[in-house]
Write a protein that holds these residues in place. Structure first.
Motif, PDB file in Angstrom:
ATOM      1  N   GLY A   1     -73.682  20.894  31.812  1.00 17.18           N
ATOM      2  CA  GLY A   1     -73.553  22.279  31.376  1.00 17.18           C
ATOM      3  C   GLY A   1     -72.131  22.554  30.929  1.00 17.18           C
ATOM      4  O   GLY A   1     -71.166  22.258  31.648  1.00 17.18           O
ATOM      5  N   GLY A   2     -72.013  23.076  29.705  1.00 22.98           N
ATOM      6  CA  GLY A   2     -70.677  23.326  29.140  1.00 22.98           C
ATOM      7  C   GLY A   2     -70.378  24.798  28.946  1.00 22.98           C
ATOM      8  O   GLY A   2     -69.675  25.193  28.024  1.00 22.98           O
TER       9      GLY A   2
ATOM     10  N   GLY B   1     -76.454  16.919  24.412  1.00 20.18           N
ATOM     11  CA  GLY B   1     -77.861  16.641  24.697  1.00 20.18           C
ATOM     12  C   GLY B   1     -78.210  17.174  26.074  1.00 20.18           C
ATOM     13  O   GLY B   1     -77.383  17.780  26.744  1.00 20.18           O
ATOM     14  N   ARG B   2     -79.457  16.974  26.440  1.00 21.47           N
ATOM     15  CA  ARG B   2     -79.904  17.463  27.751  1.00 21.47           C
ATOM     16  C   ARG B   2     -79.657  16.403  28.811  1.00 21.47           C
ATOM     17  O   ARG B   2     -80.045  15.241  28.654  1.00 21.47           O
ATOM     18  CB  ARG B   2     -81.391  17.805  27.695  1.00 21.47           C
ATOM     19  N   GLY B   3     -79.036  16.809  29.897  1.00 23.54           N
ATOM     20  CA  GLY B   3     -78.774  15.883  31.002  1.00 23.54           C
ATOM     21  C   GLY B   3     -79.851  16.008  32.056  1.00 23.54           C
ATOM     22  O   GLY B   3     -80.199  17.127  32.448  1.00 23.54           O
TER      23      GLY B   3
ATOM     24  N   GLY C   1     -71.712  28.618  39.277  1.00 20.30           N
ATOM     25  CA  GLY C   1     -72.032  29.591  38.229  1.00 20.30           C
ATOM     26  C   GLY C   1     -73.377  30.267  38.407  1.00 20.30           C
ATOM     27  O   GLY C   1     -73.867  30.446  39.521  1.00 20.30           O
TER      28      GLY C   1
HETATM   29  P1  FAD Z   1     -73.943  29.237  31.041  1.00 18.18           P
HETATM   30  O1  FAD Z   1     -72.881  29.961  30.352  1.00 18.18           O
HETATM   31  O2  FAD Z   1     -75.354  29.747  30.920  1.00 18.18           O
HETATM   32  O3  FAD Z   1     -73.881  27.739  30.554  1.00 18.18           O
HETATM   33  C1  FAD Z   1     -74.830  26.791  30.909  1.00 18.18           C
HETATM   34  C2  FAD Z   1     -74.812  25.714  29.851  1.00 18.18           C
HETATM   35  O4  FAD Z   1     -75.552  24.604  30.334  1.00 18.18           O
HETATM   36  C3  FAD Z   1     -75.475  26.109  28.532  1.00 18.18           C
HETATM   37  O5  FAD Z   1     -74.684  25.705  27.453  1.00 18.18           O
HETATM   38  C4  FAD Z   1     -76.795  25.350  28.547  1.00 18.18           C
HETATM   39  O6  FAD Z   1     -77.248  25.001  27.250  1.00 18.18           O
HETATM   40  C5  FAD Z   1     -76.382  24.101  29.305  1.00 18.18           C
HETATM   41  N1  FAD Z   1     -77.474  23.382  29.959  1.00 18.18           N
HETATM   42  C6  FAD Z   1     -78.449  23.881  30.740  1.00 18.18           C
HETATM   43  N2  FAD Z   1     -79.229  22.878  31.218  1.00 18.18           N
HETATM   44  C7  FAD Z   1     -78.717  21.727  30.701  1.00 18.18           C
HETATM   45  C8  FAD Z   1     -79.060  20.370  30.830  1.00 18.18           C
HETATM   46  N3  FAD Z   1     -80.078  19.969  31.613  1.00 18.18           N
HETATM   47  N4  FAD Z   1     -78.334  19.472  30.151  1.00 18.18           N
HETATM   48  C9  FAD Z   1     -77.292  19.828  29.363  1.00 18.18           C
HETATM   49  N5  FAD Z   1     -76.915  21.124  29.225  1.00 18.18           N
HETATM   50  C10 FAD Z   1     -77.614  22.049  29.887  1.00 18.18           C
HETATM   51  N6  FAD Z   1     -70.141  37.731  32.171  1.00 18.18           N
HETATM   52  C11 FAD Z   1     -68.895  38.214  32.273  1.00 18.18           C
HETATM   53  O7  FAD Z   1     -68.169  37.835  33.199  1.00 18.18           O
HETATM   54  N7  FAD Z   1     -68.388  39.109  31.375  1.00 18.18           N
HETATM   55  C12 FAD Z   1     -69.144  39.559  30.341  1.00 18.18           C
HETATM   56  O8  FAD Z   1     -68.669  40.368  29.538  1.00 18.18           O
HETATM   57  C13 FAD Z   1     -70.460  39.079  30.199  1.00 18.18           C
HETATM   58  N8  FAD Z   1     -71.226  39.494  29.189  1.00 18.18           N
HETATM   59  C14 FAD Z   1     -72.487  38.997  29.059  1.00 18.18           C
HETATM   60  C15 FAD Z   1     -73.289  39.476  28.036  1.00 18.18           C
HETATM   61  C16 FAD Z   1     -74.573  39.020  27.883  1.00 18.18           C
HETATM   62  C17 FAD Z   1     -75.417  39.540  26.758  1.00 18.18           C
HETATM   63  C18 FAD Z   1     -75.076  38.032  28.790  1.00 18.18           C
HETATM   64  C19 FAD Z   1     -76.467  37.484  28.628  1.00 18.18           C
HETATM   65  C20 FAD Z   1     -74.300  37.562  29.820  1.00 18.18           C
HETATM   66  C21 FAD Z   1     -72.999  38.047  29.977  1.00 18.18           C
HETATM   67  N9  FAD Z   1     -72.182  37.623  31.018  1.00 18.18           N
HETATM   68  C22 FAD Z   1     -70.938  38.135  31.151  1.00 18.18           C
HETATM   69  C23 FAD Z   1     -72.644  36.625  32.004  1.00 18.18           C
HETATM   70  C24 FAD Z   1     -72.086  35.234  31.644  1.00 18.18           C
HETATM   71  O9  FAD Z   1     -72.491  34.906  30.339  1.00 18.18           O
HETATM   72  C25 FAD Z   1     -72.577  34.212  32.626  1.00 18.18           C
HETATM   73  O10 FAD Z   1     -72.298  34.620  33.946  1.00 18.18           O
HETATM   74  C26 FAD Z   1     -71.908  32.871  32.388  1.00 18.18           C
HETATM   75  O11 FAD Z   1     -72.171  32.404  31.087  1.00 18.18           O
HETATM   76  C27 FAD Z   1     -72.378  31.831  33.404  1.00 18.18           C
HETATM   77  O12 FAD Z   1     -71.720  30.633  33.150  1.00 18.18           O
HETATM   78  P2  FAD Z   1     -72.386  29.244  33.550  1.00 18.18           P
HETATM   79  O13 FAD Z   1     -71.413  28.203  33.150  1.00 18.18           O
HETATM   80  O14 FAD Z   1     -72.874  29.297  34.924  1.00 18.18           O
HETATM   81  O15 FAD Z   1     -73.702  29.114  32.634  1.00 18.18           O
END
Ligand code: FAD
Ligand code: NAI
Length: 475
Positions: free
Chosen positions: A11-12, A120-122, A321
């Motif tokens: 996840g990036g 890609g998907r992990g 996250g």
């Molecule tokens: P994500 O950002 O969801 O990243 C996960 C990544 O993992 C994705 O790129 C996905 O494609 C990848 N992935 C998933 N499964 C796999 C796999 N098996 N293999 C490879 N890759 C994979 N938060 C704030 O703090 N401030 C804000 O202003 C804010 N605004 C937002 C507005 C909207 C409309 C939304 C929907 C959310 C907002 N958020 C905001 C929340 C914030 O986007 C999330 O809390 C944050 O992105 C979480 O980060 P993360 O790294 O956990 O997951």
């Protein structure tokens, strides 16, 4: 023999890419796998936050706010605008450029820190000899191995049962950020963070916006004095917010969407809109991870089970996250990512859940840290409260933006700050001082005794601190 890494991050998004960078800074050989695709099928690092979340929503909020200011508020400053028009395609294209700048920025950071990126998907293949084997399925398929795995696979929008997103009429956050023309009528289900931010964008651009909220209370998690002030402002701006509704059948057709619901009085009503955004929360994403192959434990809601240190039930497998418990916020994900990388290095990474700020980027902005007055009452904690309205702040008057207040809550005996709640201009920036203060366990008197620049909005924070001791100077 598969490529081997000290740490593999799946996840990036903000949780994953920051964890990868911090682990690389600490001397580990790091891989990061992310599957997000841009419009051309190429990688788009940054996850939900960069692609369909924080960044694009803030870009559209800024553009739509400029439009609103030019159309309704410039005249107050003696600036007359005629022939104001809107180019939604350009606005959306600008937003896409901002997103791409952020995607590219992470690619640069990975190169700088020598993080190996796999598009890609992990998914887990096996755990053997102290290593986890992860298959990366992209344009090609390969298997890599790592001693530590950090899962940061984020979350997806929650759909209403029986109403899948089609991203044409029934939109998640993804479709809501790609609407090509201002809908005449826009409906939103859920008056949470996305409902208010996206509702604000399209209302400012001219849509008639109705928000249907299931709970009887507006922004129930927010300090209610602040929530009430915000509600007043949103209603004045023309957002129609119906609380305590029960949404029934949703029909989507060529002419738009019809939502049948029961209102708070128990009456059966229907809402006809051109587009409907459903923003009723998000669900942890473990799709395609093959968690079961290695026996990774999930809770009943599908989130990965972790302890306070983000350790899963598997040795050397961590998760951070949106895919784990806690607020779904980018900065929370980042803090967890940093802490996990440091723990892997034998350091003492730490995340203070009491001082994670929240911001809703509407106008007025809403921001808070720590506990609400309602939470303190429920906990039976003796507290003192001080408020200061922006109406009495010179900078706010000069800005022409005097809605709202700063509210500070402090322990009745020790004066330690327990929470700060702001509704008003630049609340998103003002809250940072309060987070620092709480992290250092400051008292309201500490803030009251600190010299704040004049004229600045931050003087309202100082005055709220003075108000805790009932000695405001300017109100
Ligand atoms: P994500 O950002 O969801 O990243 C996960 C990544 O993992 C994705 O790129 C996905 O494609 C990848 N992935 C998933 N499964 C796999 C796999 N098996 N293999 C490879 N890759 C994979 N938060 C704030 O703090 N401030 C804000 O202003 C804010 N605004 C937002 C507005 C909207 C409309 C939304 C929907 C959310 C907002 N958020 C905001 C929340 C914030 O986007 C999330 O809390 C944050 O992105 C979480 O980060 P993360 O790294 O956990 O997951
Ligand atoms: P949310 O949890 O903020 O709000 C969802 C709202 O929908 C709640 O008020 C809930 O009562 C209501 N609801 C739930 N089911 C319903 C139903 N069946 N009918 C009517 N109402 C219903 O979720 P949202 O807005 O989808 O955002 C998801 C998350 O994304 C946020 O909680 C936040 O973590 C993150 N986010 C953060 C932002 C920020 O930091 N500025 C901006 C946008 C999203």
């Amino acid at each position: 023999m598969s490529k081997q890494f000290d740490v593999i991050v799946i996840g990036g998004g903000p949780g994953g890419y920051i964890a990868a960078i911090r682990a690389a800074q600490l001397g580990f050989n790091v891989a990061c796998i992310d599957e997000w695709k841009n419009a051309k099928g190429g990688p788009a690092l940054g996850g939900t936050c960069t692609n369909v979340g924080c960044i694009p929503s803030k870009a559209l909020l800024q553009s739509s706010e400029h439009f609103e200011q030019a159309g309704h508020h410039f005249a107050d400053h003696g600036i007359n605008v005629s022939g104001l028009s809107l180019d939604v395609a350009k606005m959306v294209a600008r937003k896409d450029t901002v997103v791409k700048q952020n995607n590219d920025g992470i690619v640069y950071l990975f190169k700088k820190n020598k993080v190996t990126f796999f598009h890609g998907r992990g998914s887990f293949v096996a755990a053997k000899d102290g290593l986890y084997e992860i298959k990366v399925a992209g344009t090609a398929e390969e298997t890599i191995a790592g001693k530590h795995v950090i899962i940061a696979t984020g979350s997806n929008a929650r759909a209403l049962p029986g109403t899948p997103f089609d991203e044409v009429n029934i939109l998640s956050n993804d479709g809501a950020l790609r609407i090509g023309a201002v809908p005449k009528k826009l409906g939103l289900i859920g008056s949470g963070v996305i409902g208010l931010e996206m509702g604000s964008v399209w209302r400012r651009l001219g849509a008639e916006v109705t928000v249907l909220e299931g709970l009887p209370t507006f922004l129930g998690a927010v300090d209610q004095q602040i929530a009430k002030e915000a509600h007043k402002a949103f209603v004045k701006q023309g957002l129609k917010i119906e609380l305590g509704v029960q949404v029934g059948e949703i029909k989507s057709g060529k002419k738009g969407v019809s939502v049948a619901y029961t209102n708070a009085k128990g009456e059966a009503v229907s809402l006809d809109v051109d587009k409907l955004i459903i923003s009723i929360g998000r669900v942890a994403n473990t799709i395609g991870l093959a968690a079961d192959v290695v026996g990774l434990a999930l809770d009943e809601r599908g989130a990965i089970v972790v302890d306070g240190d983000c350790k899963t039930n598997l040795p050397n497998v961590w998760a951070v996250g949106d895919v784990v418990r806690g607020p779904m916020l980018a900065h929370k994900a980042e803090e967890e990512g940093v802490a996990v990388a440091e723990r892997i290095a034998g350091q003492h990474g730490h995340v203070n859940f009491n001082t994670i700020p929240w911001v809703i980027y509407t106008n007025p902005e809403i921001a808070w840290v720590g506990q609400t007055e309602e939470q303190l009452k429920a906990a039976g904690r003796a507290y003192k409260a001080g408020t200061f309205p922006f109406m009495a702040n010179g900078r706010a008057r000069a800005l022409g933006d005097t809605t709202g207040m700063v509210k500070m809550l402090a322990d009745a005996a020790t004066d330690e700050i327990l929470g700060v709640h702001i509704v008003g201009p630049m609340a998103s920036e003002l809250i940072a001082e309060c987070v620092v203060a709480m992290e250092f366990r400051a008292s309201s008197e500490d803030i009251a005794r600190i010299c704040h620049a004049h004229p600045s909005l931050s003087e309202a924070t100082k005055e709220a601190a003075l108000a805790v001791d009932k000695r405001t100077l300017n109100f």
